[in-house]
Design an enzyme around this catalytic site. Structure first.
Site, short mmCIF file in Angstrom:
data_model
loop_
_atom_site.label_atom_id
_atom_site.label_comp_id
_atom_site.label_asym_id
_atom_site.label_seq_id
_atom_site.Cartn_x
_atom_site.Cartn_y
_atom_site.Cartn_z
CG ASP A 124 -1.98 1.11 1.11
OD1 ASP A 124 -2.93 0.92 0.31
OD2 ASP A 124 -1.87 2.13 1.79
CB SER A 125 0.29 4.67 -1.20
OG SER A 125 -0.98 4.90 -0.62
CE1 TYR A 150 3.13 5.63 -3.49
CE2 TYR A 150 2.27 3.78 -4.74
CZ TYR A 150 3.28 4.35 -3.99
OH TYR A 150 4.43 3.65 -3.76
N GLY A 151 -2.57 8.93 -4.59
CA GLY A 151 -3.77 9.40 -5.28
C GLY A 151 -3.67 10.77 -5.92
CB CYS A 201 -2.36 1.15 -3.14
SG CYS A 201 -2.46 2.83 -3.79
CG ASN A 202 -8.86 1.08 -4.22
OD1 ASN A 202 -9.76 0.53 -4.84
ND2 ASN A 202 -8.70 0.90 -2.92
CB THR A 203 -3.88 5.17 -6.52
OG1 THR A 203 -4.89 5.92 -5.85
CG2 THR A 203 -3.26 6.03 -7.60
CD GLU A 263 -2.19 8.10 6.39
OE1 GLU A 263 -1.36 8.07 7.32
OE2 GLU A 263 -2.19 7.28 5.45
CB CYS A 322 -9.51 5.03 -0.81
SG CYS A 322 -8.01 5.51 0.09
CB THR A 323 -6.97 0.44 1.57
OG1 THR A 323 -5.87 1.30 1.28
CG2 THR A 323 -7.07 -0.63 0.50
CG HIS A 324 -6.51 5.76 3.94
ND1 HIS A 324 -5.73 5.39 2.88
CD2 HIS A 324 -5.67 6.28 4.86
CE1 HIS A 324 -4.46 5.69 3.15
NE2 HIS A 324 -4.41 6.23 4.35
#
Length: 251
Positions: free
Chosen positions: A7-8, A39-40, A70-72, A150, A180-182
């Site tokens: 992941d980013s 990364y987005g 990471c989706n991006t 975050e 988004c994994t967040h």
């Protein structure tokens, strides 16, 4: 079986949690590119370059499979990663689309995809959903959720204000794809805002379903090792992992 999770930053911990709960792997290596998150907001070639650098690390770890949480990175770098990796590489977008298809009974169902600017700009979720026959798909970049998560802001007045900022013009969809994994960390706030009739599609749960159906791995494997690596401040990553994973955390 040894799997890598990329992941980013820390968002991929939500996918890691689902993998740990499913007990599919005996060894897991997590790498967060925390020095260069998010990364987005970056361009395609930069995302590919960063992702291939991460791949070099995972190759050195002798893993059997890589999950790109990471989706991006999944949107822009999955092909490059797959072409250069000596093991299967799984992104989150295709599993998310398949999970949406499995949970909705009608092709007329309304779907809202929320993700970072780069993921939305790739249009991959919308394209793949339309290929499955869904005709009522909307996409919305909601990148400000990332710094909120975050910073550990999952609810309260600031989160409510941000929900209103993004969604005040939207009716509750039948399905909300957390692109988004967040975003699973704010699932409770999203569900409270849209109501119980909106189905939330979680990347981690979708990945587990996809791996089980595609690779037929046995479950209930005992976990022997869980390692965390980061491009910056690995101790901060471990601290977040301990908070997010709870009793699933292995130091």
């Amino acid at each position: 079986m040894k799997v890598g999770v990329f992941d980013s930053g820390v968002g991929g911990l939500s996918v890691l949690k689902s993998l740990l709960e499913a007990k599919l792997f005996e060894s897991i290596v997590y790498y967060g590119d925390t020095a260069r998150v998010p990364y987005g907001t970056k361009d395609k070639q930069t995302i590919i370059r960063f992702s291939l650098q991460a791949l070099d690390f995972f190759i050195s770890q002798h893993i059997d499979m890589l999950v790109v949480a990471c989706n991006t990175a999944s949107a822009y770098a999955l092909d490059s990663l797959s072409q250069n990796a000596p093991f299967p590489v799984i992104g989150v977008i295709t599993p998310g689309v398949l999970a949406t298809q499995n949970k909705l009974s009608s092709k007329d169902s309304s779907i809202l995809v929320i993700a970072t600017k780069a993921t939305i700009a790739s249009n991959l979720y919308a394209t793949k959903l339309q290929e499955k026959g869904f005709c009522n798909v909307k996409s919305l970049a909601t990148g400000l959720f990332v710094p909120f998560v975050e910073e550990g802001i999952y609810d309260g007045k600031p989160m409510q204000a941000l929900l209103e900022y993004y969604f005040s013009g939207y009716n509750p969809p039948d399905a909300l794809i957390l692109g988004c994994t967040h975003f699973p960390l704010i699932a409770h706030a999203l569900s409270a805002y849209f109501g119980k009739d909106t189905i939330l599609i979680h990347s981690g749960e979708a990945i587990v379903e996809y791996i089980q159906s595609t690779y037929h791995l046995p479950t209930q494997r005992p976990l022997h090792s869980l390692e965390f690596f980061a491009s910056d401040d690995v101790n901060a990553l471990k601290h977040t992992a301990k908070a997010w994973l709870g009793n699933l955390y292995m130091p």
